[in-house]
Motif scaffolding. Structure first.
Motif, PDB file in Angstrom:
ATOM      1  N   UNK A 152       3.933   3.531   1.425  1.00  0.00           N
ATOM      2  CA  UNK A 152       2.365   2.827   1.716  1.00  0.00           C
ATOM      3  C   UNK A 152       2.549   2.277   3.223  1.00  0.00           C
ATOM      4  N   UNK A 153       3.838   1.726   3.347  1.00  0.00           N
ATOM      5  CA  UNK A 153       4.038   1.027   4.392  1.00  0.00           C
ATOM      6  C   UNK A 153       3.950   1.470   5.811  1.00  0.00           C
ATOM      7  N   UNK A 154       4.733   2.263   5.522  1.00  0.00           N
ATOM      8  CA  UNK A 154       4.783   3.313   7.289  1.00  0.00           C
ATOM      9  C   UNK A 154       3.164   4.343   6.242  1.00  0.00           C
ATOM     10  N   UNK A 155       2.577   4.179   6.295  1.00  0.00           N
ATOM     11  CA  UNK A 155       1.115   5.386   6.430  1.00  0.00           C
ATOM     12  C   UNK A 155       0.333   4.225   6.989  1.00  0.00           C
ATOM     13  N   UNK A 156       0.208   2.693   6.118  1.00  0.00           N
ATOM     14  CA  UNK A 156      -0.524   1.979   6.535  1.00  0.00           C
ATOM     15  C   UNK A 156       0.064   1.362   9.146  1.00  0.00           C
ATOM     16  N   UNK A 157       1.081   1.558   8.329  1.00  0.00           N
ATOM     17  CA  UNK A 157       1.499   1.375   9.884  1.00  0.00           C
ATOM     18  C   UNK A 157       0.962   2.447  10.779  1.00  0.00           C
ATOM     19  N   UNK A 158       0.713   3.711  10.314  1.00  0.00           N
ATOM     20  CA  UNK A 158       0.845   4.500  11.308  1.00  0.00           C
ATOM     21  C   UNK A 158      -0.750   4.347  11.530  1.00  0.00           C
ATOM     22  N   UNK A 159      -1.112   4.297  10.286  1.00  0.00           N
ATOM     23  CA  UNK A 159      -2.801   4.437  10.856  1.00  0.00           C
ATOM     24  C   UNK A 159      -3.500   2.901  10.956  1.00  0.00           C
ATOM     25  N   UNK A 160      -2.862   1.831  11.612  1.00  0.00           N
ATOM     26  CA  UNK A 160      -3.277   0.523  12.366  1.00  0.00           C
ATOM     27  C   UNK A 160      -4.113   0.007  10.508  1.00  0.00           C
ATOM     28  N   UNK A 161      -3.331  -0.343   9.324  1.00  0.00           N
ATOM     29  CA  UNK A 161      -3.946  -0.463   8.732  1.00  0.00           C
ATOM     30  C   UNK A 161      -3.235  -1.779   7.713  1.00  0.00           C
ATOM     31  N   UNK A 162      -3.606  -3.205   7.646  1.00  0.00           N
ATOM     32  CA  UNK A 162      -3.398  -4.345   7.586  1.00  0.00           C
ATOM     33  C   UNK A 162      -1.340  -4.262   6.161  1.00  0.00           C
ATOM     34  N   UNK A 163      -0.627  -4.479   6.177  1.00  0.00           N
ATOM     35  CA  UNK A 163       0.162  -4.298   5.608  1.00  0.00           C
ATOM     36  C   UNK A 163       0.217  -5.289   4.356  1.00  0.00           C
ATOM     37  N   UNK A 164       0.028  -5.403   3.159  1.00  0.00           N
ATOM     38  CA  UNK A 164      -0.092  -7.081   2.514  1.00  0.00           C
ATOM     39  C   UNK A 164       0.612  -7.070   1.789  1.00  0.00           C
ATOM     40  N   UNK A 165       1.777  -7.796   2.093  1.00  0.00           N
ATOM     41  CA  UNK A 165       3.295  -8.165   0.748  1.00  0.00           C
ATOM     42  C   UNK A 165       2.907  -9.355   0.360  1.00  0.00           C
ATOM     43  N   UNK A 166       2.993  -9.506  -0.982  1.00  0.00           N
ATOM     44  CA  UNK A 166       2.924 -10.177  -2.185  1.00  0.00           C
ATOM     45  C   UNK A 166       4.683 -11.177  -1.950  1.00  0.00           C
ATOM     46  N   UNK A 167       4.059 -12.657  -2.257  1.00  0.00           N
ATOM     47  CA  UNK A 167       5.123 -13.200  -2.413  1.00  0.00           C
ATOM     48  C   UNK A 167       5.774 -13.375  -0.494  1.00  0.00           C
ATOM     49  N   UNK A 168       6.530 -14.128  -0.096  1.00  0.00           N
ATOM     50  CA  UNK A 168       7.932 -14.004   0.745  1.00  0.00           C
ATOM     51  C   UNK A 168       8.759 -13.278   1.278  1.00  0.00           C
ATOM     52  N   UNK A 169       8.599 -11.753   0.562  1.00  0.00           N
ATOM     53  CA  UNK A 169       9.398 -10.595   1.158  1.00  0.00           C
ATOM     54  C   UNK A 169      10.432 -10.728   0.068  1.00  0.00           C
ATOM     55  N   UNK A 170      11.444 -11.888  -0.224  1.00  0.00           N
ATOM     56  CA  UNK A 170      12.806 -11.604  -0.783  1.00  0.00           C
ATOM     57  C   UNK A 170      13.007 -10.949  -2.274  1.00  0.00           C
ATOM     58  N   UNK A 171      12.043 -10.048  -2.417  1.00  0.00           N
ATOM     59  CA  UNK A 171      12.242  -8.908  -3.539  1.00  0.00           C
ATOM     60  C   UNK A 171      12.931  -7.749  -3.235  1.00  0.00           C
ATOM     61  N   UNK A 172      13.757  -7.714  -3.882  1.00  0.00           N
ATOM     62  CA  UNK A 172      14.757  -6.643  -3.660  1.00  0.00           C
ATOM     63  C   UNK A 172      14.570  -5.566  -4.539  1.00  0.00           C
ATOM     64  N   UNK A 173      14.414  -4.197  -4.035  1.00  0.00           N
ATOM     65  CA  UNK A 173      14.221  -3.329  -4.431  1.00  0.00           C
ATOM     66  C   UNK A 173      15.632  -1.771  -4.064  1.00  0.00           C
ATOM     67  N   UNK A 174      15.809  -1.179  -5.174  1.00  0.00           N
ATOM     68  CA  UNK A 174      16.687  -0.040  -4.608  1.00  0.00           C
ATOM     69  C   UNK A 174      15.583   1.138  -4.650  1.00  0.00           C
TER      70      UNK A 174
END
Length: 304
Positions: free
Chosen positions: A183-205
Motif C-alpha cells: 500500500x505504501x509503495x503504491x501510494x508513493x508511486x501515485x503521489x498519494x499522501x501516506x497515512x501513518x497511525x501513531x509515531x511509526x514505532x509499531x514493529x511487524x514481520x
C-alpha cells in the motif's frame, strides 16, 4: 494425478495455484466467492460462498490436499466474536468434517502469525507460546486451529497449520486493508499522501510474496505433519523504517501524514522461524529493501 483444492483465490491463493501448475501431474480446484476469469486445462474454478451449509463434500471429493485460505474478514474489518464464529469458524468445522468423510489425505490451514499471539515482551513469538489473540480476527483463527487439531485427532487426516506473518508484493491489492508495504509503495508511486497511525514505532514481520509461497511449499513438501509452523522473515521492521526505506528507494517525493495511534495495533509482532529454518529450501530471504524495489518496479511498469 494429484488433486489439490485451494479455498481462497486471492493474493496468496492465486500465487499458490500458479506454483502448483509447475507439476504436470497435479490438477487444481480453486474455490472463492469471486473467481478469476482466466482458465487453465488443469485448473477448475468453483464459485461459491464460504458459509455454513455449503456442499464442501462435493468440493473436496477425491482431493489429496486441501489448502484453507478463506476468511470473510481481515484485521481492521473484523466483527463481533459471534459474527466471526458464525462466518468463519462454523464453516471451517463443516469443511474439516467433509474432508474427513471424503478421505482427504492432508489439510493445510493458513492462520495468522500477527494476531494469534497477542502482545509479546519484545521478542519473537514461538509456536509453543500460548495463543492470546488481541482482536476477533485472531480469535477465530485460534478457534479454527483448535477445531482442525481436534477433528484430525479422531481420524486419519493429516494437518499442518501455518502462522504466516505479513506478506506483500506484486499481485496484492494496494487498495485493500492488508499489505502495508504494498500500500505504501503504491501510494508513493501515485503521489498519494501516506497515512501513518501513531509515531511509526509499531514493529511487524514483513515477508515478500515469493518467499511466503516458497515457505508454504516447503512446509507441505518437507515439513512435519500434525504440527504448527511460523512463517515470516523472523526479522522485525518498524513502520518508520519501512517509510524511510521507501524514501531511499522510490524517486518520487513522499508525503507522510501522522494520525492518532490505534488501540488495535500492538507495538511488536515478530515470528521465531527456527522451526521453519530446519526445512527451508531458501538460501536467503528477500530483504525489505529488495522487496520494495520489486514492488515499485511492478507498479511503475504496470501503472495500476
Amino acid at each position: 494425478m494429484r488433486k489439490i483444492v485451494v479455498l481462497g483465490c486471492g493474493f496468496l491463493g492465486n500465487k499458490l495455484i500458479d506454483s502448483f501448475l509447475g507439476d504436470p501431474a497435479t490438477t487444481i480446484v480453486g474455490f472463492d466467492r469471486n473467481v478469476p476469469g482466466q482458465s487453465h486445462d488443469r485448473v477448475q474454478y468453483v464459485q461459491g460462498s464460504f458459509a455454513s451449509g455449503y456442499d464442501f463434500a462435493s468440493l473436496v471429493r477425491g482431493a489429496d490436499l486441501v489448502i484453507h485460505l478463506v476468511s470473510t474478514s481481515v484485521p481492521g474489518t473484523e466483527k463481533r466474536s459471534l459474527d466471526e464464529i458464525q462466518a468463519n469458524v462454523i464453516p471451517s468445522v463443516e469443511l474439516f468434517d467433509a474432508c474427513m468423510a471424503e478421505g482427504v489425505g492432508r489439510l493445510v490451514f493458513l492462520s495468522s502469525g500477527g494476531t494469534v499471539y497477542g502482545s509479546s515482551p519484545y521478542r519473537a513469538n514461538r509456536e509453543t507460546d500460548p495463543p492470546a489473540p488481541y482482536n476477533t480476527y485472531g480469535l477465530q483463527k485460534v478457534m479454527i486451529e483448535q477445531a482442525l487439531q481436534l477433528t484430525a485427532h479422531y481420524g486419519d487426516m493429516q494437518y499442518q497449520i501455518i502462522r504466516l506473518s505479513n506478506p506483500y508484493g506484486p499481485g496484492q491489492n494496494p487498495h485493500g486493508p492488508l499489505g502495508l508495504v504494498t500500500k505504501l509503495v503504491y501510494q508513493a508511486v501515485n503521489h498519494e499522501t501516506i497515512h501513518i497511525f501513531g509515531d511509526g514505532s509499531v514493529v511487524r514481520d514483513f515477508i515478500y510474496i515469493d518467499d511466503a509461497i516458497q515457505g508454504i511449499l516447503d512446509i507441505i513438501a518437507r515439513g512435519t505433519v500434525n504440527t504448527i509452523y511460523n512463517l515470516g522473515r523472523g526479522t522485525g521492521a518498524s513502520v518508520a523504517e519501512v517509510t524511510a526505506a521507501i524514501e531511499r528507494i522510490v524517486p518520487e517525493r513522499i508525503i507522510i501524514d501522522h494520525e492518532p495511534a490505534r488501540k488495535v495495533d500492538i507495538p511488536y509482532s515478530v515470528l521465531d522461524i527456527a522451526k521453519y529454518r530446519q526445512i527451508t529450501s531458501l538460501r536467503r530471504f528477500i530483504s525489505l529493501e529488495e522487496g520494495i524495489r520489486r514492488t515499485y518496479a511492478f507498479f511503475t511498469e504496470s501503472r495500476q
